[in-house]
Motif scaffolding. Structure first.
Motif, mmCIF file in Angstrom:
data_model
loop_
_atom_site.group_PDB
_atom_site.id
_atom_site.type_symbol
_atom_site.label_atom_id
_atom_site.label_comp_id
_atom_site.label_asym_id
_atom_site.label_seq_id
_atom_site.Cartn_x
_atom_site.Cartn_y
_atom_site.Cartn_z
ATOM 1 N N UNK A 195 0.827 -1.206 0.000
ATOM 2 C CA UNK A 195 0.000 0.000 0.000
ATOM 3 C C UNK A 195 0.863 1.260 0.000
ATOM 4 N N UNK A 196 1.940 1.255 0.772
ATOM 5 C CA UNK A 196 2.856 2.407 0.791
ATOM 6 C C UNK A 196 3.443 2.646 -0.598
ATOM 7 N N UNK A 197 3.845 1.574 -1.278
ATOM 8 C CA UNK A 197 4.407 1.709 -2.627
ATOM 9 C C UNK A 197 3.351 2.260 -3.585
ATOM 10 N N UNK A 205 -8.641 12.259 0.527
ATOM 11 C CA UNK A 205 -8.905 11.161 -0.425
ATOM 12 C C UNK A 205 -7.810 10.107 -0.453
ATOM 13 N N UNK A 206 -6.551 10.514 -0.265
ATOM 14 C CA UNK A 206 -5.457 9.543 -0.300
ATOM 15 C C UNK A 206 -5.514 8.613 0.905
ATOM 16 N N UNK A 219 -6.664 3.315 3.060
ATOM 17 C CA UNK A 219 -7.286 2.456 4.073
ATOM 18 C C UNK A 219 -8.078 1.322 3.442
ATOM 19 N N UNK A 220 -8.636 1.565 2.262
ATOM 20 C CA UNK A 220 -9.387 0.520 1.571
ATOM 21 C C UNK A 220 -8.488 -0.375 0.725
ATOM 22 N N UNK A 221 -7.269 0.073 0.436
ATOM 23 C CA UNK A 221 -6.339 -0.754 -0.333
ATOM 24 C C UNK A 221 -5.748 -1.883 0.504
ATOM 25 N N UNK A 222 -5.572 -1.660 1.801
ATOM 26 C CA UNK A 222 -4.918 -2.662 2.654
ATOM 27 C C UNK A 222 -5.666 -3.995 2.636
ATOM 28 N N UNK A 230 -13.117 -0.283 8.997
ATOM 29 C CA UNK A 230 -12.318 0.853 9.460
ATOM 30 C C UNK A 230 -12.081 1.843 8.329
ATOM 31 N N UNK A 231 -11.784 1.347 7.135
ATOM 32 C CA UNK A 231 -11.604 2.239 5.992
ATOM 33 C C UNK A 231 -12.850 3.035 5.680
#
Length: 336
Positions: A118-120, A230-231, A236-239, A298-299
C-alpha cells in the motif's frame, strides 16, 4: 491559506482543530471503533509473534511426527487436532507443526506485505497523479495513458507470470510486495490527478502562483494537504484488498513459499483436510475473513469521518442520530 478540497469537510484539513473533528466523528461510529480495536489487536499479535510462540514454547517450522497418526494418513493425534497445553490450537496434519505459531507468524507476512504494498502504491500514485495534473498537456497525456495501461493490466495474471519466472532464491514476501505495489498504483494516480485538477483552480492556489511560488512548492505546501483526505481514505481501503491478493497468490502456489507461514499458503495446504482436520482450514480462513472485514469497516469509517456528508456504505452500529450529535458537537467546538 488553508488547503481544502471542494466537497470535503474542514476535518479533512490538517491541523489541531481538524484532527479533533476527525476523531470526534470517528468515535461516533461504533462499528469503526470496534474494527480499529480488532486491527490494533491483529497488528499487536503480528508484532509480538516471536514472544507469543516463545511463551507457548513452539516455533512455526519444527516438525512433530510423534503427534501425527500415520495409520490414518497423517491426522493429528488427540481431540480437536491435538489442542493442548503444548499446542494451543493443535498441529498441522502430516507435518505436526504448531498451528498457533504458524497462524501468528502468518499474520506478520500477510499484514506486512499488504501494508508495504500500500505504501508503494500510494507513493507512486501520488507522485504521478500530481505530475500529470501540474504538467503541460503532453506530460498529462503521457502519464495518463501510462496510468490507463496499468489500470487495465490484469493484476492476478501479471503477478502469476512475474512470480513464476523470478528465481526461488529471491525472498518471496519482498517479491510479492513489489509485484503488488508496482502493478496496482493506477487507481491511486487517477484519484490524485482528478483531485489535483480540482484544487489547482481554487483561489488560494492561484494566489500562491501569483506570489511567485514554484510548481513543486505549491504542490507541497498547498495541494498535498488538500489531497490528504482522499489519499488516506483510498489507502485504508487498499490494505484489505492487498491482503486478499497476497492470500490468493499464496493459495495459487506462486506467493510465499514454505516453510515461511502465510494465511494463503496455509489455506492451500488445508484444502484436502477440511473433513479430517477442519480447524486447519477454519483457522487461517477465519483470520483472513476477520482481518479483511475489520480493515474494510475501518476504511469506511475513516472515509465517513473525513467527509461526514457522504453516507456510510456500512451502517452497522453508526446511526444517523449519533452522527448528527457528533457533527453538532464539532460545530459548537469550532464556533467557540
Amino acid at each position: 491559506m488553508a488547503a481544502q478540497a471542494p466537497g470535503t469537510d474542514p476535518a479533512s484539513v490538517p491541523g489541531a482543530s481538524g484532527a479533533r473533528q476527525f476523531w470526534r466523528r470517528l468515535r461516533a461510529q461504533r462499528a469503526a471503533l470496534v474494527a480499529a480495536v480488532v486491527v490494533a489487536l491483529l497488528v499487536l499479535v503480528a508484532l509480538a509473534a516471536p514472544l507469543l510462540t516463545a511463551i507457548e514454547g513452539q516455533d512455526p517450522t519444527s516438525y512433530h511426527p510423534s503427534l501425527i497418526d500415520s495409520a490414518r494418513g497423517g491426522v493429528p493425534v488427540g481431540q480437536l487436532g491435538g489442542i493442548g497445553g503444548d499446542h494451543w490450537l493443535g498441529v498441522e496434519p502430516q507435518t505436526g507443526r504448531d498451528l498457533f505459531a504458524r497462524l501468528v507468524h502468518g499474520a506478520r507476512v500477510s499484514l506486512g506485505v499488504a501494508l508495504a504494498a500500500t505504501v508503494i502504491q500510494v507513493a507512486i500514485g501520488v507522485t504521478l497523479g500530481i505530475a500529470a495534473a501540474l504538467g503541460n498537456r503532453w506530460v498529462d497525456q503521457l502519464l495518463s495513458r501510462i496510468t490507463d495501461i496499468f489500470v487495465a493490466l490484469p493484476l492476478m495474471i501479471m503477478s502469476l507470470a512475474l512470480l513464476a519466472i523470478v528465481p526461488a532464491s529471491f525472498p518471496r514476501p519482498i517479491l510479492v510486495t513489489l509485484v503488488i505495489g508496482l502493478l496496482s498504483w493506477g487507481n491511486v494516480a487517477k484519484v490524485v490527478r482528478a483531485q489535483t485538477l480540482t484544487l489547482k483552480g481554487l483561489d488560494y492556489v492561484s494566489a500562491a502562483r501569483l506570489s511567485g511560488w514554484g510548481t513543486w512548492r505549491i504542490a507541497r505546501r498547498e495541494l498535498l494537504p488538500g489531497l490528504a483526505a482522499p489519499v488516506i481514505t483510498y489507502a485504508a481501503l487498499l490494505v484489505p484488498q492487498n491482503i486478499s491478493v497476497e492470500a490468493a497468490l499464496s493459495f495459487l502456489g506462486v506467493g510465499v513459499k514454505p516453510p515461511t507461514p502465510s494465511w494463503g499458503q496455509m489455506l492451500t495446504a488445508a484444502d484436502v483436510w477440511y473433513q479430517a482436520a477442519p480447524q486447519y482450514l477454519l483457522l487461517p480462513a477465519g483470520a483472513l475473513f476477520v482481518t479483511v472485514l475489520a480493515l474494510t469497516v475501518l476504511g469506511d469509517g475513516v472515509r465517513t469521518a473525513l467527509d461526514p456528508r457522504a453516507a456510510s456504505r456500512l451502517r452497522v452500529g453508526t446511526g444517523r442520530r449519533r452522527e448528527h450529535r457528533a457533527d453538532t458537537a464539532v460545530e459548537k467546538e469550532t464556533s467557540s
